[in-house]
Write a protein that holds these residues in place. Sequence first.
Motif, PDB file in Angstrom:
ATOM      1  N   GLY A 188      93.144   8.612  11.386  1.00  0.00           N
ATOM      2  CA  GLY A 188      92.579   7.301  11.083  1.00  0.00           C
ATOM      3  C   GLY A 188      91.406   7.002  12.003  1.00  0.00           C
ATOM      4  O   GLY A 188      91.433   7.362  13.175  1.00  0.00           O
ATOM      5  N   THR A 196      85.050   8.231   6.183  1.00  0.00           N
ATOM      6  CA  THR A 196      84.323   7.393   5.232  1.00  0.00           C
ATOM      7  C   THR A 196      82.869   7.247   5.671  1.00  0.00           C
ATOM      8  O   THR A 196      81.953   7.300   4.846  1.00  0.00           O
ATOM      9  CB  THR A 196      85.008   6.017   5.136  1.00  0.00           C
ATOM     10  N   THR A 197      82.656   7.128   6.964  1.00  0.00           N
ATOM     11  CA  THR A 197      81.283   6.986   7.463  1.00  0.00           C
ATOM     12  C   THR A 197      80.457   8.226   7.116  1.00  0.00           C
ATOM     13  O   THR A 197      79.283   8.127   6.761  1.00  0.00           O
ATOM     14  CB  THR A 197      81.298   6.755   8.988  1.00  0.00           C
ATOM     15  N   THR A 213      90.341   3.107   4.757  1.00  0.00           N
ATOM     16  CA  THR A 213      90.585   3.685   3.449  1.00  0.00           C
ATOM     17  C   THR A 213      92.071   3.596   3.143  1.00  0.00           C
ATOM     18  O   THR A 213      92.892   4.017   3.945  1.00  0.00           O
ATOM     19  CB  THR A 213      90.140   5.157   3.433  1.00  0.00           C
ATOM     20  N   VAL A 227      90.425  11.220   2.710  1.00  0.00           N
ATOM     21  CA  VAL A 227      91.807  10.749   2.639  1.00  0.00           C
ATOM     22  C   VAL A 227      91.941   9.533   3.552  1.00  0.00           C
ATOM     23  O   VAL A 227      91.127   9.345   4.441  1.00  0.00           O
ATOM     24  CB  VAL A 227      92.801  11.831   3.115  1.00  0.00           C
ATOM     25  N   GLY A 287      93.304   8.084   6.690  1.00  0.00           N
ATOM     26  CA  GLY A 287      93.788   8.784   7.870  1.00  0.00           C
ATOM     27  C   GLY A 287      95.029   8.183   8.499  1.00  0.00           C
ATOM     28  O   GLY A 287      95.772   8.871   9.179  1.00  0.00           O
ATOM     29  N   ASN A 310      83.155  14.619  15.631  1.00  0.00           N
ATOM     30  CA  ASN A 310      82.349  13.422  15.332  1.00  0.00           C
ATOM     31  C   ASN A 310      82.176  12.549  16.577  1.00  0.00           C
ATOM     32  O   ASN A 310      82.738  12.821  17.632  1.00  0.00           O
ATOM     33  CB  ASN A 310      83.052  12.651  14.202  1.00  0.00           C
ATOM     34  N   LYS A 311      81.423  11.510  16.410  1.00  0.00           N
ATOM     35  CA  LYS A 311      81.230  10.468  17.441  1.00  0.00           C
ATOM     36  C   LYS A 311      80.660  11.025  18.730  1.00  0.00           C
ATOM     37  O   LYS A 311      80.995  10.541  19.812  1.00  0.00           O
ATOM     38  CB  LYS A 311      82.545   9.731  17.730  1.00  0.00           C
ATOM     39  N   ASP A 313      77.931  10.585  19.812  1.00  0.00           N
ATOM     40  CA  ASP A 313      77.088   9.571  20.442  1.00  0.00           C
ATOM     41  C   ASP A 313      77.829   8.847  21.559  1.00  0.00           C
ATOM     42  O   ASP A 313      77.222   8.193  22.396  1.00  0.00           O
ATOM     43  CB  ASP A 313      76.586   8.575  19.389  1.00  0.00           C
ATOM     44  N   SER A 361      77.469  12.817  14.627  1.00  0.00           N
ATOM     45  CA  SER A 361      77.665  11.391  14.821  1.00  0.00           C
ATOM     46  C   SER A 361      77.457  10.763  13.456  1.00  0.00           C
ATOM     47  O   SER A 361      76.328  10.629  12.997  1.00  0.00           O
ATOM     48  CB  SER A 361      76.655  10.833  15.819  1.00  0.00           C
TER      49      SER A 361
END
Lengths: 474, 206
Positions: free
Chosen positions: B21, B26-27, B54, B79, B81, B141-142, B144, B174
Amino acid sequence: MNDSPPGRDFHAEIDDAIDTLFAPHAGAGPEASATPASDKAVSPATVAPPAPEKVAPLPASLLTADGADAFSPFEEALLSLDWEISPDNIETARKALKEIQGNFEVDKAVALTEIFALMDRLLEVMAIAPQNVSTSAPKTLQEGLQTLRAAAGAEDLSLIEQTLVDPTLSELRAAIPNIPKDYSKLVSKPQGVAGTEQKTAAAPPAPAAKAAPAPAQSASMDEDLLPELPAAFGASGGRPSRVLVEAVNAHLVVLGKCIAKRIIPVENLFAKTPGYEKLHAIHTELRERLERQKQNLLKALGDDYQADAVVPAEPAKPAVTATACPWPTVALADVGGRMVAFLPEQIAYEDKPAGKVRKCGSFLPIKNLKRGFFGKIGFVVRGELSFLDEAILKTLTIPVANLSGQEAREPKADSSLLVVFKANSGMAFWLDKPTEQLDTSNDRWEPLTDPGTLVAGTLTVQGNSVPVITMRSV
Amino acid sequence: MALIDLSKKEIHCKIVYYGPGRCGKTTNLLTVHSSMADNARGKMLTIETKGDRTLFFDLLPLNLGKIRGFNIRIQLYTVPGQVMYAATRKLVLKGADGLVFVADPLQVRRERNIESLEDLRTNLLEYGLKLEELPLVIQYNKRDLVGTPIPTLTVEELDADLNSVYKAKTFEASAVTGMGVFETLREISKQTVRYVTNKHLLHETK
Ligand SMILES: Nc1nc2c(ncn2[C@@H]2O[C@H](COP(=O)(O)OP(=O)(O)OP(=O)(O)O)[C@@H](O)[C@H]2O)c(=O)[nH]1
Ligand SMILES: [Mg+2]
């Protein structure tokens, strides 16, 4: 994924097409090209660190021995909740909130009772029905926390009443959807991941008339706030009045009897009945809360406690008065050979469903009611149920009433199914024949105020006593 | 499931973005959606999303255009999360031809990443599929957030946690700024289309 020779050209063409499609966008961010992680060091930070919060100095009671403040565990719990609304995270947050409340000066804790209660309620609702809570709920709780912080530091609460306390109260109130209070235990025992999905989505009420979860109603969330109050009991320094002492003593007697004769037997029964774990948990919690209340009252009474207090006789039940039934029409039906009535506005479905629905046993997944592969559940249900999103409907499961108390049997092939639903509670009934509308104006009505059943009262229809079944909004 | 209609010469591949999650699935899709031209992408369908969480899935169809007469379409799914949507997550995973595992680099989410990858593995097994046999790309991810006071995991730590077994290609990304989003997508698309065509249609194209 080996690349077999015959496909090579084709694959090369596909790769080209993919490059053409996506390459222009690659490196779209300010970081220019992103290379595979394995050969690239960390990218520059683009997000500014959160500015440190400016907070009022806290009183010693809210600072722990090492100077940390009592709000941090709750703050941390809220961060976890923002990541994931899970039973564990909610539990941690609720505990941390209680902790804060316990550390507040008594008069402030009393003044802020409603904020604490609403925050706790919001957390509870997040556990019971996460799908009904806005995702901004953790943020609302954050704001509540900021207000509590400010209140802790404030010399005079009235100074922040209008600027902080009142707006926080209205935000909290707005954030709490209307969900029955009594299912709090449903989620406190997560039973595997998939289970939670259903459980949280559909809080199934108890089987009809047997043991609706309504008793838990009396265990209002505010009860646990009472421990703060004994200090106020004799607040003026004087002793509480004799009338009050007698009333509390009498209340203790009644409370003791309720626990011993009503709650414990039911709790034990549920403990022994497979499938009733949730109701068992609800009753255990209810008993524990009431027992805590008893202890609080005992403590507050001190020497004034009288074990043999006389309970004033309850006013005799008023002779049944032939008042009018509150509903001008009801839907009469035969369930398991018994005539019962339902409220037309609560009927969410009445039809002869497909064969597989007949095999549903004691719990009916609402999604089974839809027709055809492309059908929608929303098309076949009406009333309150039809206001719910399809995705929520898909997850709802409601209990099937078993009025005879016997082992659930498959219903007769021609029986129709009736679903009643109100305020997040629903129940299904197999009917021997379709319902008939009945004008109640000429029938005798006896209301039943026992919140422990789904029967709102009985109508006397042609000499037969007909229970009127309602899903109550609690 | 890859859908191949030889009469219409259509190939559909399903790529599922999986991960815990709030990791940014989604981003990722939103970034793809907002960057691509209308003719290459369909409408992004976000099904039953509450706020930004989501609840069911997101779907973004992309069109690769015609290659040797085949119309190749890629469908990107995410999906939900959150742990409690396990059943939905499994449902969305059904028929996936390729997977992007989006990992959250926050220290506090370390266990969640591992759990989610394991959840992916077992869900696939229940469909009779092995994660190591499917196209897989892992996105960290992330990125940044690296360098901010928020404690994050290093790439080495993420590799050790998530990629020591599968040895998948990994990308730093990111999703909010767009960095790495298309690199991830490009790689998984290639792997997936290749996988689908190898499996279903090699002799047709000889
Ligand atoms: N700083 C930063 N935040 C991100 C990044 N990607 C996503 N987020 C944020 O993380 C939060 C969650 O992102 P989503 O894309 O909704 O996450 P998700 O994986 O779809 O979450 P679920 O739908 O609950 O499974 C949002 O507030 C995003 O703005 C990123 O690369 N960097
Ligand atoms: Mg999402």
